[in-house]
Design a protein around this motif. Structure first.
Motif, PDB file in Angstrom:
ATOM      1  N   UNK A  92     -59.712 129.763   4.695  1.00  0.00           N
ATOM      2  CA  UNK A  92     -59.994 131.159   4.368  1.00  0.00           C
ATOM      3  C   UNK A  92     -58.774 131.823   3.740  1.00  0.00           C
ATOM      4  N   UNK A  93     -58.967 133.036   3.256  1.00  0.00           N
ATOM      5  CA  UNK A  93     -57.900 133.768   2.577  1.00  0.00           C
ATOM      6  C   UNK A  93     -56.709 134.009   3.495  1.00  0.00           C
ATOM      7  N   UNK A  94     -56.946 134.328   4.745  1.00  0.00           N
ATOM      8  CA  UNK A  94     -55.834 134.602   5.666  1.00  0.00           C
ATOM      9  C   UNK A  94     -54.931 133.382   5.826  1.00  0.00           C
ATOM     10  N   UNK A  95     -55.524 132.201   5.870  1.00  0.00           N
ATOM     11  CA  UNK A  95     -54.724 130.983   5.994  1.00  0.00           C
ATOM     12  C   UNK A  95     -53.973 130.687   4.692  1.00  0.00           C
ATOM     13  N   UNK A  96     -54.606 130.944   3.562  1.00  0.00           N
ATOM     14  CA  UNK A  96     -53.951 130.703   2.276  1.00  0.00           C
ATOM     15  C   UNK A  96     -52.794 131.673   2.063  1.00  0.00           C
ATOM     16  N   UNK A  97     -52.897 132.899   2.577  1.00  0.00           N
ATOM     17  CA  UNK A  97     -51.814 133.876   2.426  1.00  0.00           C
ATOM     18  C   UNK A  97     -50.583 133.469   3.238  1.00  0.00           C
ATOM     19  N   UNK A  98     -50.783 132.772   4.362  1.00  0.00           N
ATOM     20  CA  UNK A  98     -49.661 132.347   5.198  1.00  0.00           C
ATOM     21  C   UNK A  98     -48.858 131.225   4.554  1.00  0.00           C
ATOM     22  N   UNK A  99     -49.485 130.444   3.704  1.00  0.00           N
ATOM     23  CA  UNK A  99     -48.796 129.322   3.061  1.00  0.00           C
ATOM     24  C   UNK A  99     -48.054 129.812   1.824  1.00  0.00           C
ATOM     25  N   UNK A 100     -47.069 129.032   1.393  1.00  0.00           N
ATOM     26  CA  UNK A 100     -46.354 129.359   0.158  1.00  0.00           C
ATOM     27  C   UNK A 100     -47.222 128.960  -1.026  1.00  0.00           C
ATOM     28  N   UNK A 101     -47.315 129.845  -1.995  1.00  0.00           N
ATOM     29  CA  UNK A 101     -48.178 129.566  -3.146  1.00  0.00           C
ATOM     30  C   UNK A 101     -47.617 128.441  -4.012  1.00  0.00           C
ATOM     31  N   UNK A 102     -46.302 128.209  -3.958  1.00  0.00           N
ATOM     32  CA  UNK A 102     -45.700 127.136  -4.765  1.00  0.00           C
ATOM     33  C   UNK A 102     -46.092 125.752  -4.258  1.00  0.00           C
ATOM     34  N   UNK A 103     -46.417 125.652  -2.973  1.00  0.00           N
ATOM     35  CA  UNK A 103     -46.736 124.345  -2.398  1.00  0.00           C
ATOM     36  C   UNK A 103     -48.239 124.074  -2.331  1.00  0.00           C
ATOM     37  N   UNK A 104     -49.057 125.048  -2.711  1.00  0.00           N
ATOM     38  CA  UNK A 104     -50.508 124.854  -2.637  1.00  0.00           C
ATOM     39  C   UNK A 104     -51.003 123.898  -3.722  1.00  0.00           C
ATOM     40  N   UNK A 105     -51.961 123.044  -3.389  1.00  0.00           N
ATOM     41  CA  UNK A 105     -52.587 122.229  -4.437  1.00  0.00           C
ATOM     42  C   UNK A 105     -53.362 123.129  -5.399  1.00  0.00           C
ATOM     43  N   UNK A 106     -53.682 122.599  -6.552  1.00  0.00           N
ATOM     44  CA  UNK A 106     -54.309 123.389  -7.605  1.00  0.00           C
ATOM     45  C   UNK A 106     -55.634 124.002  -7.144  1.00  0.00           C
ATOM     46  N   UNK A 107     -56.476 123.225  -6.473  1.00  0.00           N
ATOM     47  CA  UNK A 107     -57.779 123.731  -6.015  1.00  0.00           C
ATOM     48  C   UNK A 107     -57.611 124.875  -5.017  1.00  0.00           C
ATOM     49  N   UNK A 108     -56.659 124.733  -4.094  1.00  0.00           N
ATOM     50  CA  UNK A 108     -56.411 125.807  -3.129  1.00  0.00           C
ATOM     51  C   UNK A 108     -55.816 127.035  -3.808  1.00  0.00           C
ATOM     52  N   UNK A 109     -54.994 126.828  -4.825  1.00  0.00           N
ATOM     53  CA  UNK A 109     -54.404 127.952  -5.557  1.00  0.00           C
ATOM     54  C   UNK A 109     -55.494 128.728  -6.302  1.00  0.00           C
TER      55      UNK A 109
END
Length: 131
Positions: A92-109
């Motif tokens: 979900x969005x809350x979990x994605x906000x906690x992670x660093x955007x530089x380390x996210x895979x393309x699909x998650x980004x």
């Protein structure tokens, strides 16, 4: 003046009567049943004439063409890989906000950008609605 008022009152009375007649609803005429037959007995569902083999090898109801046939169930290796990932849980969005955007895979980004934009639009709409 009095004559004009009486005409108006008659006209209003006529409109109410016409509305009452037009606003009524009639009942549909039922089909005549045969003598001796019971009302619900003719509408009882019939047992399926499909064999177990047909039920396990065909997708019934998936045909969208007039002259077509229902598709056969294929082995799992015949379907594309993405099909098996459709029901996987996505963060979900809350979990994605906690992670660093530089380390996210393309699909998650992509998912993060889409969900973040949607959340900002909803927030802006809520602020505009209050004003």
């Amino acid at each position: 003046m009095v004559i004009g008022c009486t005409r108006l009152i008659r006209h209003i009375g006529f409109l109410k009567e016409a509305n009452g007649v037009a606003g009524r609803r009639g009942f549909a005429v039922g089909s005549k049943s045969k003598k001796g037959s019971k009302g619900g007995a003719a509408d009882a569902p019939k047992a399926s004439a499909l064999t177990k083999e047909m039920k396990s090898s065909t997708v019934f109801g998936a045909n969208i063409l007039k002259d077509g046939t229902d598709p056969k169930i294929l082995p799992d290796s015949e379907y594309p890989d993405w099909l098996w990932r459709l029901l996987d849980k996505r963060p979900p969005l809350s979990e994605l906000r906690r992670k660093k955007t530089e380390t996210l895979p393309y699909e998650d980004l992509k998912r993060f950008v889409k969900l973040d934009n949607r959340a900002r639009i909803k927030e802006n709409n809520a602020l505009k609605a209050k004003n």
